[in-house]
Write an enzyme that holds these catalytic residues in place. Structure first.
Site, PDB file in Angstrom:
ATOM      1  N   ASP A 169       0.811  -1.222   0.000  1.00  0.00           N
ATOM      2  CA  ASP A 169       0.000   0.000   0.000  1.00  0.00           C
ATOM      3  C   ASP A 169       0.846   1.275   0.000  1.00  0.00           C
ATOM      4  O   ASP A 169       0.326   2.385   0.064  1.00  0.00           O
ATOM      5  CB  ASP A 169      -0.945   0.004   1.206  1.00  0.00           C
ATOM      6  N   TYR A 264      10.869   4.392   1.329  1.00  0.00           N
ATOM      7  CA  TYR A 264      11.769   3.451   2.014  1.00  0.00           C
ATOM      8  C   TYR A 264      13.165   3.408   1.411  1.00  0.00           C
ATOM      9  O   TYR A 264      14.052   2.729   1.945  1.00  0.00           O
ATOM     10  CB  TYR A 264      11.152   2.051   2.085  1.00  0.00           C
TER      11      TYR A 264
HETATM   12  C1  G6P Z   1       3.700   0.475   5.027  1.00  0.00           C
HETATM   13  C2  G6P Z   1       4.434  -0.581   4.263  1.00  0.00           C
HETATM   14  C3  G6P Z   1       4.099  -1.934   4.790  1.00  0.00           C
HETATM   15  C4  G6P Z   1       4.294  -1.961   6.285  1.00  0.00           C
HETATM   16  C5  G6P Z   1       3.407  -0.908   6.901  1.00  0.00           C
HETATM   17  C6  G6P Z   1       3.324  -0.882   8.410  1.00  0.00           C
HETATM   18  O1  G6P Z   1       2.349   0.445   4.697  1.00  0.00           O
HETATM   19  O2  G6P Z   1       4.156  -0.556   2.900  1.00  0.00           O
HETATM   20  O3  G6P Z   1       4.884  -2.860   4.140  1.00  0.00           O
HETATM   21  O4  G6P Z   1       3.982  -3.226   6.797  1.00  0.00           O
HETATM   22  O5  G6P Z   1       3.840   0.314   6.404  1.00  0.00           O
HETATM   23  O6  G6P Z   1       4.491  -0.655   9.029  1.00  0.00           O
HETATM   24  P1  G6P Z   1       4.586  -0.687  10.618  1.00  0.00           P
HETATM   25  O7  G6P Z   1       5.987  -0.277  10.868  1.00  0.00           O
HETATM   26  O8  G6P Z   1       3.592   0.294  11.148  1.00  0.00           O
HETATM   27  O9  G6P Z   1       4.294  -2.105  11.049  1.00  0.00           O
HETATM   28 MN    MN Z   2       4.778  -2.447   1.913  1.00  0.00          MN
END
Ligand code: G6P
Ligand code: MN
Length: 441
Positions: A169, A264
């Protein structure tokens, strides 16, 4: 025809937003059954009971159930949303700490945190897809499981014919912020993007008048008019990590202005800042455990004790919308455009055709038809080649159990300065993950 949806990893802290969007759009999706499956009995029963109550009290006609039996969950399933996390956030935080203590990035999808997570998750995902092929071979799998870049490489290699679309996402979240910044409707902008998951760039963003917004964005950044996009993403405004991340995204764009970067890339292009800001005593994994995880399960317990979900609500949002939009596109053959992870197969003409890349695609009932990107510049290609070699070697290591191959993968990762650091971190991660990784020899 009615559709049965299954959430594999239903006990995840990411489930609530998906559950809410599914509920709101169940009629469009022709969804009559929803199953939460997880290996974690306690979590799936908490979220499962909560969801049953919540759906019922909001008048949903969908039959909700939960189980720890995969065969039962897969029976007659049409859509499988996968988001598993072997070892939970606890293991995520252990990996982060090992990396940080050794002076390297430990994020769960970038750097060696991602390597370790891949070693935990690849065997489980492969086992699940094998079961899917036996029990419900016609079901579509939409995968959100991380580290998506490496995992998608493993999935499409092992199951080239499987009906799987690997998604994230993050591109759509950033696109949403860009649209808001320009006061435009997201649907009116056509984005062109290439790279790998959590590792890509936008080459253009064409608005409803056929105008590319990228030059304007570049000018606004170069002139100092903006130094962040954070305030245009309402979902992350209460989270300092995302506020900082959206700011660093602009810093990277300022330094490398040709294309607009996925946020990222901060882990690869600004590792000095990322390391300086990381706290070995309180990592992102700790933050998630003490924040989102605690909040969700406390709320489940409260609702179950009260015997009613009245006054409680699940949050919908980008995460849930994106996966449900893609399912909807498959069901109704809408051929809408989404950014997904698929085999390159010529989309990026000067990149390995067998490698999995993240590019836009039209999604319909046949799945994803990727869009041609053409040739990419040497800078981006060079970064991608190194990263792809690392990803492929990580998959090789997970599938073969070879220590030597694991070591090659680790040394290929751009966040690793030399052999000694790489080997030390690899050995410590292996020791801490004995229960989860394949046995190395
Ligand atoms: C974004 C990335 C995901 C990730 C999420 C939550 O949406 O695309 O790959 O899992 O962030 O990250 P967090 O650090 O809050 O678990
Ligand atoms: Mn992701």
């Amino acid at each position: 025809m009615a559709n049965k949806f299954v959430i594999i990893g239903g006990g995840s802290t990411q489930s609530p937003s998906i559950l809410e969007v599914l509920r709101q759009r169940s009629a469009d999706l022709d969804m009559n059954q929803l199953v939460l499956y997880d290996i974690d009995e306690e979590r799936v029963s908490l979220l499962g009971q909560y969801t049953k109550m919540y759906y019922k009290e909001t008048g949903s006609p969908v039959h909700v159930s939960y189980t720890t039996n995969l065969e039962e969950a897969l029976q007659d399933a049409n859509f499988l949303f996968m988001q598993i996390r072997p070892g939970l956030n606890k293991q995520r935080a252990i990996d982060e700490k090992i990396c940080i203590r050794n002076g390297v990035i430990g994020q769960e999808t970038c750097g060696l945190g991602g390597f370790s997570f891949a070693m935990r998750v690849i065997p489980d995902i492969i086992a699940i897809i094998k079961k899917v092929k036996q029990i419900c071979p016609d079901a579509w799998i939409l995968n959100y499981t991380n580290p998506e870049a490496i995992l998608s490489e493993a999935i499409y290699r092992e199951f080239p014919e499987a009906k799987v679309i690997c998604i994230c996402d993050m591109p759509i979240s950033i696109e949403g912020a860009i649209a808001q910044y320009f006061h435009k409707d997201l649907k009116d902008i056509t984005f062109k993007y290439f790279g790998m998951n959590h590792f890509g760039w936008w080459t253009s963003m064409i608005d409803e008048n056929g105008q590319d917004l990228l030059p304007q964005l570049r000018e606004d950044v170069q002139s100092g008019k903006i130094d962040t996009l954070a305030q245009w993403n309402d979902e992350t405004l209460d989270d300092q990590y995302w506020i900082d991340t959206y700011k660093r995204m602009i810093t990277i764009f300022k330094r490398f202005p040709e294309y607009f970067p996925n946020c990222y890339l901060q882990y690869y292009l600004m590792p000095d800042v990322m390391m300086a800001e990381s706290d070995v005593n309180f990592t992102r994994g700790d933050w998630v455990m003490q924040g989102r995880e605690k909040r969700i399960f406390t709320e489940c317990r409260r609702v179950l004790k009260a015997g009613t979900a009245k006054g409680s609500s699940l949050n919908s949002g980008v995460h849930g919308n994106y996966i449900v939009d893609i399912a909807n596109a498959i069901i109704h053959n809408t051929r809408e455009r989404f950014t997904v992870n698929q085999k390159n197969n010529g989309a990026i003409s000067n990149f390995d055709p067998d490698a999995v890349v993240e590019v836009p695609a039209y999604i319909g009932s046949m799945g994803a038809e990727t869009i041609s990107i053409g040739k990419i510049p040497t800078f981006h290609k060079g970064l991608m080649e190194l990263q792809k070699a690392y990803e492929k070697r990580t998959v090789d290591a997970a599938l073969s159990g070879s220590y030597q191959v694991a070591l090659e993968a680790v040394v290929l990762n751009k966040t690793i300065p030399d052999y000694h650091v790489g080997k030390k971190v690899l050995d410590e991660l292996y020791e801490a993950n004995k229960q989860y990784w394949p046995e190395l020899h």
